[in-house]
Design an enzyme around this catalytic site. Structure first.
Site, PDB file in Angstrom:
ATOM      1  N   TYR A  82       0.847  -1.187   0.000  1.00  0.00           N
ATOM      2  CA  TYR A  82       0.000   0.000   0.000  1.00  0.00           C
ATOM      3  C   TYR A  82       0.889   1.246   0.000  1.00  0.00           C
ATOM      4  O   TYR A  82       2.060   1.189   0.368  1.00  0.00           O
ATOM      5  CB  TYR A  82      -0.912  -0.043   1.242  1.00  0.00           C
ATOM      6  CG  TYR A  82      -1.922   1.068   1.301  1.00  0.00           C
ATOM      7  CD1 TYR A  82      -2.915   1.188   0.324  1.00  0.00           C
ATOM      8  CD2 TYR A  82      -1.907   2.005   2.333  1.00  0.00           C
ATOM      9  CE1 TYR A  82      -3.845   2.209   0.383  1.00  0.00           C
ATOM     10  CE2 TYR A  82      -2.836   3.028   2.403  1.00  0.00           C
ATOM     11  CZ  TYR A  82      -3.807   3.130   1.412  1.00  0.00           C
ATOM     12  OH  TYR A  82      -4.720   4.148   1.468  1.00  0.00           O
ATOM     13  N   ASN A 140       1.520   3.723   1.818  1.00  0.00           N
ATOM     14  CA  ASN A 140       2.281   4.236   2.970  1.00  0.00           C
ATOM     15  C   ASN A 140       3.215   3.184   3.587  1.00  0.00           C
ATOM     16  O   ASN A 140       3.746   3.395   4.671  1.00  0.00           O
ATOM     17  CB  ASN A 140       1.316   4.787   4.037  1.00  0.00           C
ATOM     18  CG  ASN A 140       0.394   3.723   4.604  1.00  0.00           C
ATOM     19  OD1 ASN A 140       0.544   2.543   4.307  1.00  0.00           O
ATOM     20  ND2 ASN A 140      -0.551   4.125   5.415  1.00  0.00           N
ATOM     21  N   LYS A 141       3.438   2.088   2.896  1.00  0.00           N
ATOM     22  CA  LYS A 141       4.301   1.045   3.454  1.00  0.00           C
ATOM     23  C   LYS A 141       5.772   1.264   3.042  1.00  0.00           C
ATOM     24  O   LYS A 141       6.071   2.176   2.290  1.00  0.00           O
ATOM     25  CB  LYS A 141       3.793  -0.331   2.996  1.00  0.00           C
ATOM     26  CG  LYS A 141       2.359  -0.647   3.465  1.00  0.00           C
ATOM     27  CD  LYS A 141       2.213  -0.570   4.979  1.00  0.00           C
ATOM     28  CE  LYS A 141       1.077  -1.388   5.550  1.00  0.00           C
ATOM     29  NZ  LYS A 141      -0.285  -0.819   5.417  1.00  0.00           N
ATOM     30  N   ASN A 142       6.674   0.405   3.516  1.00  0.00           N
ATOM     31  CA  ASN A 142       8.117   0.611   3.269  1.00  0.00           C
ATOM     32  C   ASN A 142       8.467   0.571   1.786  1.00  0.00           C
ATOM     33  O   ASN A 142       9.441   1.183   1.366  1.00  0.00           O
ATOM     34  CB  ASN A 142       8.945  -0.435   4.015  1.00  0.00           C
ATOM     35  CG  ASN A 142       8.959  -0.200   5.514  1.00  0.00           C
ATOM     36  OD1 ASN A 142       7.996   0.356   6.068  1.00  0.00           O
ATOM     37  ND2 ASN A 142      10.033  -0.586   6.188  1.00  0.00           N
ATOM     38  N   MET A 143       7.705  -0.197   1.020  1.00  0.00           N
ATOM     39  CA  MET A 143       7.796  -0.122  -0.451  1.00  0.00           C
ATOM     40  C   MET A 143       6.373  -0.208  -0.966  1.00  0.00           C
ATOM     41  O   MET A 143       5.497  -0.783  -0.316  1.00  0.00           O
ATOM     42  CB  MET A 143       8.653  -1.249  -1.042  1.00  0.00           C
ATOM     43  CG  MET A 143       8.132  -2.644  -0.779  1.00  0.00           C
ATOM     44  SD  MET A 143       8.883  -3.893  -1.849  1.00  0.00           S
ATOM     45  CE  MET A 143       7.928  -3.672  -3.359  1.00  0.00           C
TER      46      MET A 143
END
Ligand SMILES: *Cc1c(COP(=O)(O)O)cnc(C)c1O
Length: 378
Positions: free
Chosen positions: A174, A176-179
């Site tokens: 998603y 807003n995740k780390n990738m």
């Protein structure tokens, strides 16, 4: 406004997207397969299945494990609602378990033990904020009771240990995740048969996909199980392949920023505590802090917002959401509730610089000190 999280996207992602568009093949094909191979390789896994969200990944795992009506699944409440929703999708019952402590806001093994019944079939561990649960302890716990371990690894992509706890791990890409792939997810499962079941269930339970039939003599396919449409597409996979190349470096930047946050917060506002004070493997997904009891969180949020700093809350507990209060009235998780009332998430992403961390820590100190003064005056 300094955002809590922000995706990093640029020229390489645009080029990758253009290539897919020029290729004329948009749905699950070579890019998805290449992404699956690269993502599995990074985690030391043989293979993985790309899907369109972590929620889909969790649903597919529970479905493939045969968990259903009458079964109970231990879940944290200190998580995103999707963790528990996936259990409801298969008709099973999520059983909420309290956190260990305000310092270690991961599912408590002691509490998990107390909530086990003859119907308990699995436990979903969430590596909250990116910090890994204790693998050996949970494996011992699960083995003794014949439970499946499922990892909700939405916060912890890029760590070798993830996907090795038990049956399978679910990842999120998603925004807003780390990738990110905008929307997207993946499943790592250790048992190849389980992974193949998940692969087939991802695409309607069909024995072949559209792309495979393109390269095959026979246009026939069969449906041998109930499946879903949880496919990833070529555009997302192409972006994912680019993002994946940066993931380790981005996680390392996150680690350095978290170290700096910890040092500055301890120095300038020791009344604010940062969970996970003992070193622990992490992908440093978010930067949660705990405000002192005398601080009015809304005042702190407002003060930071005035200074152009966004904050969020991880998480409003799932068991306190209206849906879950109606389904499971009377659930009481004191440590989760206390943590949720005092938690504040400050900005953390790889484009943040050291001076920005300094300004956030300073703004936090000002906001909390003015709460202390207001408290003294009252
Ligand atoms: C983001 C997140 C999810 C859901 O991910 P999607 O890809 O949006 O479905 C599930 N669990 C946790 C812990 C998350 O942070």
């Amino acid at each position: 406004m300094l955002l809590v999280s922000a995706p990093i996207l640029g020229v390489p992602e645009k080029a990758a997207l253009s290539k897919v568009i020029d290729s004329g093949w948009l749905t699950m094909g070579e890019q998805v397969r290449a992404f699956e191979e690269a993502f599995a390789h990074m985690h030391g896994a043989e293979d993985c299945v790309a899907v369109n969200s972590c929620t889909a990944a969790l649903h597919l795992i529970l479905h493939a494990l045969g968990i259903g009506p009458g079964d109970e699944v231990l879940v944290p409440s200190m998580t995103f609602v999707a963790t528990a929703n996936a259990v409801l999708y298969v008709g099973a019952t999520p059983v909420f378990v309290d956190i260990e402590s305000a310092d270690v806001p991961l599912m408590s093994i002691v509490e998990a033990e107390a909530r086990c019944t003859a119907r308990t079939k699995a436990v979903i561990l969430v590596h909250f904020a990116g910090y890994l649960a204790n693998r050996e302890e949970w494996q011992k716990f699960a083995r003794a009771r014949g439970l499946q371990i499922i990892e909700d690894a939405a916060h912890a992509p890029g760590l070798k240990e993830v996907g090795t706890f038990g049956a399978a791990a679910a990842f999120s890409f998603y925004g807003n995740k780390n990738m990110t792939t905008a929307e997207g997810g993946a499943v790592i499962a250790r048992d190849p048969k389980l992974l193949e079941t998940i692969r087939q269930a991802r695409g309607h339970g069909m024995t072949t996909g559209t792309h495979q039939r393109l390269n095959s003599r026979t246009p026939q396919y069969d449906v041998t199980m109930l499946g879903f449409n949880y496919r990833m597409d070529e555009m997302r996979a192409a972006i994912g392949l680019v993002q994946l190349q940066n993931l380790q470096e981005w996680n390392e930047i996150r680690r350095i920023l978290v170290m700096l946050y910890r040092r500055l917060i301890a120095k300038h506002c020791p009344a604010v505590t940062v969970p996970f004070h003992e070193p622990r493997t992490s992908a440093y997904h978010i930067m949660p802090v705990l405000l002192p009891r005398y601080a009015d969180r809304q005042d702190v949020i407002d003060e930071l917002r005035r200074q152009g700093i966004q904050t969020t809350i991880h998480y409003p507990p799932v068991h306190q959401m209206t849906l879950y209060r109606e389904l499971f009235p009377g659930t009481y998780l004191p440590r989760t509730e206390d943590f949720a009332q005092r938690e504040l998430t400050v900005p953390l992403h790889p484009q943040i610089t050291a001076p920005v961390v300094e300004s956030v820590a300073a703004a936090l100190a000002t906001a909390v000190h003015s709460c202390a003064q207001a408290g003294t005056a009252a």
